[in-house]
Design a protein around this motif. Sequence first.
Motif, PDB file in Angstrom:
ATOM      1  N   ASP A  29      -7.062   1.561   8.332  1.00  0.00           N
ATOM      2  CA  ASP A  29      -7.627   0.846   7.191  1.00  0.00           C
ATOM      3  C   ASP A  29      -6.680   1.027   6.014  1.00  0.00           C
ATOM      4  O   ASP A  29      -5.950   2.021   5.942  1.00  0.00           O
ATOM      5  N   ASP A  31      -6.868   1.459   1.892  1.00  0.00           N
ATOM      6  CA  ASP A  31      -7.835   1.731   0.832  1.00  0.00           C
ATOM      7  C   ASP A  31      -7.565   0.810  -0.360  1.00  0.00           C
ATOM      8  O   ASP A  31      -6.709  -0.069  -0.296  1.00  0.00           O
ATOM      9  N   SER A  32      -8.276   1.018  -1.440  1.00  0.00           N
ATOM     10  CA  SER A  32      -8.154   0.136  -2.609  1.00  0.00           C
ATOM     11  C   SER A  32      -6.766   0.204  -3.249  1.00  0.00           C
ATOM     12  O   SER A  32      -6.355  -0.725  -3.934  1.00  0.00           O
TER      13      SER A  32
END
Length: 77
Positions: A29, A31-32
């Motif tokens: 993934d 992240d921001s």
Amino acid sequence: MGDRWRIEVDRSLCIGSGMCVSHAPDGFDLDSARQSHPRTATAEACEKLLAAAENCPVEAIALTLADSGEAVFPPED
């Protein structure tokens, strides 16, 4: 393959290219801050995870055998 791999991302190297997510969407993934991280610390060995590590433009992904710590990628010299 039959083995389990430990997956680590060196976030100080990660440039957020997203190549890992493209190759192994179930494995990584962003992240921001667009920093990659593995979804789990270990996973069944598979071609998608290896492709993600091999195609990381800054080699921020390391794969090792979970039981022995032996390097899978990058290979030890």
